[in-house]
Design a protein around this motif. Sequence first.
Motif, PDB file in Angstrom:
ATOM      1  N   ILE A 158     -12.812  26.764  -8.917  1.00 39.52           N
ATOM      2  CA  ILE A 158     -11.813  27.657  -8.318  1.00 39.52           C
ATOM      3  C   ILE A 158     -12.151  27.950  -6.864  1.00 39.52           C
ATOM      4  CG2 ILE A 158     -10.781  29.978  -8.472  1.00 39.52           C
ATOM      5  CD1 ILE A 158     -11.010  29.827 -11.440  1.00 39.52           C
ATOM      6  N   ASN A 159     -13.421  27.800  -6.488  1.00 44.15           N
ATOM      7  CA  ASN A 159     -13.794  27.992  -5.078  1.00 44.15           C
ATOM      8  C   ASN A 159     -13.321  26.844  -4.186  1.00 44.15           C
ATOM      9  OD1 ASN A 159     -15.062  30.513  -4.975  1.00 44.15           O
ATOM     10  ND2 ASN A 159     -16.944  29.692  -5.842  1.00 44.15           N
ATOM     11  N   GLU A 214      -7.881  26.537  -5.732  1.00 48.66           N
ATOM     12  CA  GLU A 214      -7.533  27.954  -5.575  1.00 48.66           C
ATOM     13  C   GLU A 214      -6.065  28.116  -5.177  1.00 48.66           C
ATOM     14  OE1 GLU A 214      -9.088  31.887  -3.103  1.00 48.66           O
ATOM     15  OE2 GLU A 214     -10.355  30.100  -3.276  1.00 48.66           O
ATOM     16  N   ASP A 215      -5.601  27.269  -4.269  1.00 53.85           N
ATOM     17  CA  ASP A 215      -4.192  27.334  -3.855  1.00 53.85           C
ATOM     18  C   ASP A 215      -3.264  27.015  -5.023  1.00 53.85           C
ATOM     19  OD1 ASP A 215      -4.988  27.988  -1.316  1.00 53.85           O
ATOM     20  OD2 ASP A 215      -4.831  25.940  -0.534  1.00 53.85           O
ATOM     21  N   VAL A 251      -3.884  27.469  -8.268  1.00 52.75           N
ATOM     22  CA  VAL A 251      -3.905  28.600  -9.197  1.00 52.75           C
ATOM     23  C   VAL A 251      -3.077  29.755  -8.642  1.00 52.75           C
ATOM     24  CG1 VAL A 251      -5.386  30.345 -10.290  1.00 52.75           C
ATOM     25  CG2 VAL A 251      -6.133  27.959 -10.170  1.00 52.75           C
ATOM     26  N   ARG A 252      -3.197  30.000  -7.343  1.00 55.93           N
ATOM     27  CA  ARG A 252      -2.442  31.097  -6.719  1.00 55.93           C
ATOM     28  C   ARG A 252      -0.944  30.866  -6.809  1.00 55.93           C
ATOM     29  NH1 ARG A 252      -4.955  31.145  -2.374  1.00 55.93           N
ATOM     30  NH2 ARG A 252      -6.245  32.995  -2.706  1.00 55.93           N
ATOM     31  N   PRO A 285      -6.574  34.101  -8.580  1.00 54.19           N
ATOM     32  CA  PRO A 285      -7.828  33.358  -8.368  1.00 54.19           C
ATOM     33  C   PRO A 285      -9.050  34.265  -8.265  1.00 54.19           C
ATOM     34  CG  PRO A 285      -6.102  32.446  -6.993  1.00 54.19           C
ATOM     35  CD  PRO A 285      -5.545  33.701  -7.596  1.00 54.19           C
ATOM     36  N   THR A 286      -8.971  35.309  -7.450  1.00 57.66           N
ATOM     37  CA  THR A 286     -10.123  36.200  -7.298  1.00 57.66           C
ATOM     38  C   THR A 286     -10.390  36.967  -8.576  1.00 57.66           C
ATOM     39  OG1 THR A 286      -9.529  36.446  -4.969  1.00 57.66           O
ATOM     40  CG2 THR A 286     -11.137  37.993  -5.855  1.00 57.66           C
ATOM     41  N   LYS A 346     -12.207  34.713 -10.883  1.00 63.45           N
ATOM     42  CA  LYS A 346     -13.595  34.548 -10.443  1.00 63.45           C
ATOM     43  C   LYS A 346     -14.458  35.696 -10.943  1.00 63.45           C
ATOM     44  CE  LYS A 346     -12.560  32.096  -6.126  1.00 63.45           C
ATOM     45  NZ  LYS A 346     -12.656  32.172  -4.647  1.00 63.45           N
TER      46      LYS A 346
END
Length: 321
Positions: free
Chosen positions: A7-8, A13-14, A16-17, A25-26, A29
């Motif tokens: 996810i990093n 990440e984009d 998932v967002r 995403p955060t 995490k």
Amino acid sequence: MSLHMAINVQQVEDAVRSATGDGMPTAVKMLLVCGICVGTAIVFTDVTAQHERHRKLLVFHVATSIVLAILAFVVFYRQPWPDGVTDREFDRDYAFLPGYADGLALGMVYPFLLCAMVTVVAIVQADRRTITGRTLLLIVPGAAILTTYAGLRIGYLVAARFGVVEPTTTPLEITRFLAAAGAFLLAAGVLAGLAMNRRQARRALPQFANLHRELLSRWPGTQRESRPHSSEMEKVDDRAVEVMDALSLEADFSSVPHRNPFALDDRAADLIAQWLVTGEAPPELGHESLSCPPGVITTDWVCSLGRAYDRATHNERKMVS
């Protein structure tokens, strides 16, 4: 850990967002960080905790991880990460703001508690005579640095959030270095411990293999199953316990008297080996003399007996020849 690292990656990440929302995403995490920590806690507790406290400690770790992970998830899901902002820009402009600071601090509480526990327990409980104990000591530097990392982040974020200190990126830049150093030292300690475990197991077992084979042929009921997923050294320790159990039964069968052990010196193992080979117990040999000398762990004592037994059988063959 693999999911967290995936996810990093910016593209992941984009994706998932865009699929689940800006805050997801955060928030995920934070869940994964607590998952990594609780997995570590379960393994560490299994190695170090006494049986009667084992269940309570596991319940504490799981419950603490779930509660703090949910709180951090909720905070970040409701307060999405700013769009198009890098990590360093976030640290400079957003990390100290209400919502963001709260979520980041909550996400670090359980890692801080876990790393502090690992550091203290490893130092206090590590038996330096055993491979497991020495392995625990090897992970202390990494765990101590990660404790400092999490504590510094929590302290700065809370202080900046409530205006105690002026917002600055310096503490968070320091924690980036601490996180990398701590993770490296922790991994190095674990890998070094695994290597030591394997090397010690392969060195110890041949020293009493003949003695183990002989005693278990006489007393097969002393054989025991090792726990699933035991390390090589733990399996060797189990074989050493089998030898001690069989030795006790052999002493009972041979009517070795119960008396105070003779002065433990270099001759102790040789006298025991002589009795096993010839079947005649020396006059000074007592049942209690078979036990491990003070300050010596079982496996080391059995290795001494195994070497003495090999010498005695070799001498016996020479005499017969």
